[in-house]
Design a protein around this motif. Structure first.
Motif, PDB file in Angstrom:
ATOM      1  N   ARG A 195      30.702  41.526  26.411  1.00  0.00           N
ATOM      2  CA  ARG A 195      31.186  43.017  26.652  1.00  0.00           C
ATOM      3  C   ARG A 195      30.180  43.732  27.237  1.00  0.00           C
ATOM      4  N   TRP A 238      32.833  48.311  38.347  1.00  0.00           N
ATOM      5  CA  TRP A 238      31.805  47.217  37.936  1.00  0.00           C
ATOM      6  C   TRP A 238      31.647  46.419  39.680  1.00  0.00           C
ATOM      7  N   ALA A 289      35.717  45.034  39.468  1.00  0.00           N
ATOM      8  CA  ALA A 289      36.732  45.849  38.916  1.00  0.00           C
ATOM      9  C   ALA A 289      36.806  47.120  38.868  1.00  0.00           C
ATOM     10  N   THR A 304      44.225  49.713  37.161  1.00  0.00           N
ATOM     11  CA  THR A 304      42.964  48.947  37.298  1.00  0.00           C
ATOM     12  C   THR A 304      43.229  47.920  38.456  1.00  0.00           C
ATOM     13  N   TYR A 353      41.144  44.336  40.158  1.00  0.00           N
ATOM     14  CA  TYR A 353      40.193  43.286  40.105  1.00  0.00           C
ATOM     15  C   TYR A 353      40.006  42.469  41.210  1.00  0.00           C
ATOM     16  N   PHE A 368      38.591  39.130  33.197  1.00  0.00           N
ATOM     17  CA  PHE A 368      38.002  40.160  33.020  1.00  0.00           C
ATOM     18  C   PHE A 368      38.840  41.549  32.721  1.00  0.00           C
ATOM     19  N   ILE A 405      38.677  45.738  32.463  1.00  0.00           N
ATOM     20  CA  ILE A 405      38.021  46.789  32.318  1.00  0.00           C
ATOM     21  C   ILE A 405      38.726  48.242  31.659  1.00  0.00           C
ATOM     22  N   LEU A 430      33.420  46.346  30.357  1.00  0.00           N
ATOM     23  CA  LEU A 430      34.091  45.313  30.893  1.00  0.00           C
ATOM     24  C   LEU A 430      33.808  44.208  29.991  1.00  0.00           C
ATOM     25  N   THR A 476      34.333  40.392  29.664  1.00  0.00           N
ATOM     26  CA  THR A 476      34.178  39.250  30.258  1.00  0.00           C
ATOM     27  C   THR A 476      34.385  38.012  29.278  1.00  0.00           C
ATOM     28  N   HIS A 479      25.131  42.857  37.200  1.00  0.00           N
ATOM     29  CA  HIS A 479      26.421  43.541  37.043  1.00  0.00           C
ATOM     30  C   HIS A 479      26.146  45.142  37.102  1.00  0.00           C
ATOM     31  N   CYS A 538      27.219  49.179  37.195  1.00  0.00           N
ATOM     32  CA  CYS A 538      28.114  50.147  36.806  1.00  0.00           C
ATOM     33  C   CYS A 538      28.276  51.043  37.939  1.00  0.00           C
TER      34      CYS A 538
END
Length: 130
Positions: free
Chosen positions: A19, A36, A49, A58, A60, A68, A70, A81, A83, A94, A96
């Motif tokens: 997470r 992300w 996402a 949302t 993706y 995943f 978000i 996020l 995962t 990754h 933000c």
């Protein structure tokens, strides 16, 4: 000054979960779409996402859809996020990101464009071993 700080990355075995969290400071981020994106070694940064300002929608990337999730907590200025079912192809930094260029009326395809994001965190490395 606006700042985004990620946490939660690390090493995990294939099939595992992590997470990621992204805490914001210095600005009213409730007005920003939050997303992300990720960048694997030697590759371009790709969309993962995004969640709209009010959390109502949302988006993706196909590669992570169904695995995943978000979410955001505007009171805490934090985006998450989750995962799941990770595999080695998910290994990447990754990042933000936040955008004031995306509104609730923006077409869904525009959320996939990394050029729409103009505030970035420092990145959190996710490594998935086989």
């Amino acid at each position: 000054q606006a700042q985004l700080v990620e946490s939660g990355g690390g090493l995990v075995k294939a099939g595992g979960s992590l997470r990621l969290s992204c805490a914001a400071s210095g600005r009213t981020f409730s007005r920003y779409a939050r997303g992300w994106l990720r960048q694997a070694p030697g590759k371009e940064r790709d969309f993962v996402a995004t969640i709209t300002q009010n959390g109502g929608s949302t988006y993706y990337a196909d590669a992570v859809k169904g695995r995943f999730t978000i979410s955001r907590d505007n009171a805490k200025k934090t985006v998450y996020l989750q995962t799941n079912s990770l595999h080695p192809a998910d290994t990447a930094f990754h990042y933000c990101a936040a955008s004031s260029l995306l509104s609730l009326y923006s077409p869904g395809s525009s959320y996939h464009s990394k050029d729409k994001y103009h505030i970035w965190g420092q990145g959190s490395l996710v490594t998935v071993s086989s």
